[in-house]
Each structure stands twice: as structure tokens, then as C-alpha cells.
Design a protein around this motif. Structure first.
Motif, PDB file in Angstrom:
ATOM      1  N   ARG A  23       3.167   6.427 -14.459  1.00  0.00           N
ATOM      2  CA  ARG A  23       3.424   6.129 -13.012  1.00  0.00           C
ATOM      3  C   ARG A  23       3.837   4.683 -13.569  1.00  0.00           C
ATOM      4  O   ARG A  23       3.272   3.843 -13.411  1.00  0.00           O
ATOM      5  N   ARG A  24       5.010   4.604 -13.139  1.00  0.00           N
ATOM      6  CA  ARG A  24       5.806   3.104 -13.302  1.00  0.00           C
ATOM      7  C   ARG A  24       5.620   2.342 -11.583  1.00  0.00           C
ATOM      8  O   ARG A  24       5.291   2.606 -10.060  1.00  0.00           O
ATOM      9  N   ILE A  25       5.037   0.659 -11.896  1.00  0.00           N
ATOM     10  CA  ILE A  25       4.613   0.691 -10.900  1.00  0.00           C
ATOM     11  C   ILE A  25       5.449  -0.689 -10.200  1.00  0.00           C
ATOM     12  O   ILE A  25       6.274  -1.752 -11.005  1.00  0.00           O
ATOM     13  N   VAL A  26       5.827  -1.305  -8.825  1.00  0.00           N
ATOM     14  CA  VAL A  26       7.199  -2.144  -8.901  1.00  0.00           C
ATOM     15  C   VAL A  26       6.044  -3.160  -7.795  1.00  0.00           C
ATOM     16  O   VAL A  26       5.968  -3.065  -7.014  1.00  0.00           O
ATOM     17  N   ILE A  27       6.064  -4.410  -8.148  1.00  0.00           N
ATOM     18  CA  ILE A  27       5.643  -5.278  -7.168  1.00  0.00           C
ATOM     19  C   ILE A  27       6.836  -6.457  -6.840  1.00  0.00           C
ATOM     20  O   ILE A  27       7.178  -7.659  -8.232  1.00  0.00           O
ATOM     21  N   LYS A  28       7.056  -6.294  -5.957  1.00  0.00           N
ATOM     22  CA  LYS A  28       7.859  -7.263  -5.780  1.00  0.00           C
ATOM     23  C   LYS A  28       7.473  -8.849  -5.285  1.00  0.00           C
ATOM     24  O   LYS A  28       6.442  -9.219  -4.516  1.00  0.00           O
ATOM     25  N   ALA A  29       8.261  -9.894  -5.106  1.00  0.00           N
ATOM     26  CA  ALA A  29       7.875 -11.197  -4.991  1.00  0.00           C
ATOM     27  C   ALA A  29       8.315 -11.506  -3.375  1.00  0.00           C
ATOM     28  O   ALA A  29       7.549 -12.217  -2.663  1.00  0.00           O
TER      29      ALA A  29
END
Length: 374
Positions: A23-29
Motif C-alpha cells: 500500500r502506498r503511504i502519503v504523508i503531507k507536511a
């Protein structure tokens, strides 16, 4: 040069990767938040982004995004960010949000890659990367949010060192506050004098405040989250200060102290102060691996209830008041006495009850012990 935190951030990402394979994980600042019209609050990146990227206060870039891309039973990590806008670009002159003429120099993509040891790409390429329809998790997904909170329950060596620095800086801030008390007495809205004294230390020794400082003199000290800090300070009063310095690494301290304005406690003030102090010592003694998180609160509450009974404040015995269905002493001590501390002042807040409130304490956990008697 690569940052000290690089190897720790890499290890944290490996734990995250193993939990969410394929699964792709996207963490925004996160972006700037508007204060008023076209002015923004000082920027502070999301704590999850900080934890997994290792970004430092002076280097934080708004709108950056960390992407963990599934690859061969693990993940590859990419950092998407706006690169510096050099003098030969239109943005240098025209972009009030990112242009260097407006906001100063930032990392090039190559500099960021060296500093964080993460492959760094231009933010303009992110939408194309995410447009393939692949299953993607973000911090808004409950499963991921809970996991990231619980991963931060036990601190690594780097985190503990940074938090010790934050505590040391905060202690210096309290010394500054004490030295400013005479000026605060002589100044209208003197609470702000103490607020300002601590803020100065936070900016000198760290990045910012870890949270809005509470400065409550007299009756304001009995307002649990008093952050207006606009009251006068008079001799003979007590003044409560609840404050923490956030370091460049974004780790914060959380210290609360109550001080006599004229340097000397009255007999009744001393009796109340020493009761809270004895409760805190009991709480400290309860903090050990294998004990339950709830044991800290129980230890403090037992001392406070007995002290209030001995003072004649309670109309029942301490034993009776400590029964869950009675709790008379809780009228004067309204909150729990402990919480996890780290990147957030109330750290790991999304952790499940059985992993936090009902969990045994483990080596590496960092906790406050702060009983209050109002």
C-alpha cells in the motif's frame, strides 16, 4: 551534511513499511494557515511528517509530501517539495509564498536529498505520480493514524536526547520568568511580561513554543487552560506557569510550576504547594516498566485526597472520596496527571485506549507527572 536523525527516520519508515506492505503511504507536511487576510501563522509541519522525514525547524518547507511507494516487499521513499527559486526564475520575483526575494533561500532538491538521505523530487511531479489509481493511505485514514501514533509511544535514543535538550531549555526559560517577576508586578497586564520572557528563551534556545504558554496569577491560576495571559500580578499572589520549549527537531518539553510572587509562601500557600509536591513525588515513584499508565494517576490522587481530608476540606474520609462513585476530592483536581510527551505536547493522541490509558508502561516511554490542586 546528512542530519543525525537520518538513520532513526529510516528505521521508523522501515517499521511503517512492514505494517502496510503493498500500500502506498502519503504523508503531507501541511501548508500555511491564514492568520488574517494575507498573513499566515508561523509554519510548523505535521508531526507525522517530521517523525518519518527527520525535517528540522529551520529547514521545514510548507506543502512538502513524503511518499512511501510499494516495491518488492518493502517501500521506496520519495520526498516531494518546492525547490529553491533562484534569481533566474520568474518565481524569485513574483511568488510571494515561495520566491526567494520574498521568503529567503530554501534547499535545492539535491541539498534536501543529501540532508535527509531521501530521494527528492519536484512537488510539481506529485500529481502525476499519484494518478495511477493505486491504493493509497494518508494520515486521515484511521488505521494509519492509529498505527503512527502507537509507533511513537516508545522513543528512540535520538528522541530522548532531543527531549532532554527541550527540558533543559525550558528550565532556563523558567529562570528567565523568575527574573522577570519584579517587572511583571510593576507592569499592567504583568502576566504578559512573564509570557514574553519565556517566549524569548524558546526562540533563543529552540525553534518555538511547544504550545501556548499558560501564565495565571491569582484566580487565573484556577482556569485550567488560561492562555489570555492578560492579568495583573500582585505581591502575595501565586502565579502558575505551564510552558515548554520546542527544539529545532520539534520535540517539546512540558513543565508547570507555581511560584510565590514575592518569593515567600504564606503558610496556607505552602501547605497547598507541598501537598501537590508530595503527590508529584508519589506519581514519579509509580512510573516504572510494567506498571499501568493508570497507576500514576491513582498514586497522585491518593495523596491529594488524604491531604484535602487532613486539611478539613473534604466532608468525607479520603478512603470514601477515592471510591469511583464518590470522587469528592476531584472537585479540586479535575484532570488526569499524566500524558505522553514528544513531538506533540499531548503525544500519541490517536493511540487506542488499550495501548495508552490501559497499557503497561514500557522502557522508552516519556511521560509527564503533573498533578494539580485548584
Amino acid at each position: 551534511e546528512p542530519l543525525e536523525v537520518v538513520t532513526y527516520a529510516f528505521s521508523r519508515r522501515q517499521v511503517l513499511s512492514a505494517a502496510f506492505l503493498e500500500r502506498r503511504i502519503v504523508i503531507k507536511a501541511g501548508s500555511y494557515k491564514v492568520r488574517a487576510n494575507d498573513t499566515d501563522f508561523n509554519y510548523r509541519p505535521d508531526s507525522a511528517f517530521v517523525y518519518y522525514s527527520g525535517v528540522q525547524g529551520c529547514d521545514a518547507t510548507a506543502d512538502a509530501v513524503l511518499v512511501l511507494e510499494p516495491s518488492g516487499g518493502s517501500h521506496l521513499t520519495y520526498l516531494y517539495m518546492n525547490p529553491r527559486s533562484t534569481r533566474d526564475t520568474d518565481a524569485f520575483y513574483r511568488d510571494a509564498k515561495y520566491g526567494e526575494l520574498w521568503v529567503g533561500r530554501r534547499f535545492t532538491l539535491a541539498e534536501a536529498q543529501t540532508t535527509y538521505q531521501i530521494e527528492t523530487r519536484n512537488l510539481s511531479e506529485l500529481d502525476a505520480h499519484l494518478s495511477d489509481g493505486k491504493k493509497t493511505l494518508t494520515v486521515e485514514d484511521e488505521e494509519l493514524s492509529i498505527f503512527m501514533s502507537e509507533q511513537r509511544l516508545c522513543k528512540d535514543e535520538y528522541e530522548i536526547r532531543e527531549m532532554q535538550k527541550a527540558v533543559d531549555a525550558t528550565a532556563l526559560g523558567f529562570n528567565d520568568v523568575i527574573h522577570a517577576i519584579p517587572a511583571a508586578v510593576e507592569t499592567p497586564r504583568g502576566e504578559r511580561v512573564l509570557d514574553a520572557a519565556f517566549y524569548g528563551r524558546a526562540r533563543i534556545a529552540g525553534n518555538e513554543l511547544g504550545y501556548n504558554t499558560i501564565v495565571g496569577a491569582g484566580s487565573h491560576a484556577c482556569v485550567l487552560h488560561w492562555i489570555r495571559n492578560d492579568g495583573d500580578i500582585h505581591r502575595g499572589q501565586l502565579v502558575l506557569i505551564d510552558a515548554g520549549v520546542e527544539m529545532e527537531s520539534f520535540y517539546t518539553a512540558d513543565i508547570t510550576r507555581t511560584l510565590p510572587v514575592n518569593g515567600i509562601f504564606s503558610p496556607s500557600q505552602r501547605a497547598l504547594y507541598m501537598l501537590v509536591y508530595e503527590a508529584q513525588l508519589a506519581g514519579f515513584a509509580a512510573v516504572k516498566p510494567g506498571a499501568l499508565f493508570s497507576d500514576i494517576n491513582k498514586a497522585c490522587q491518593a495523596v491529594l485526597a488524604q491531604g484535602l481530608a487532613d486539611m478539613g476540606v473534604l466532608t468525607v474520609s479520603a478512603e470514601e472520596s477515592l471510591k469511583p462513585e464518590v470522587g469528592l476530592h476531584r472537585r479540586w483536581t479535575l484532570h488526569g496527571v499524566s500524558h505522553h510527551l514528544g513531538l506533540d505536547v499531548h503525544d500519541c493522541a490517536q493511540a487506542r485506549k488499550e495501548m495508552y490509558l490501559d497499557a503497561p508502561l514500557r522502557e522508552g516511554m516519556v511521560l509527564t507527572v503533573e498533578p494539580g490542586l485548584y
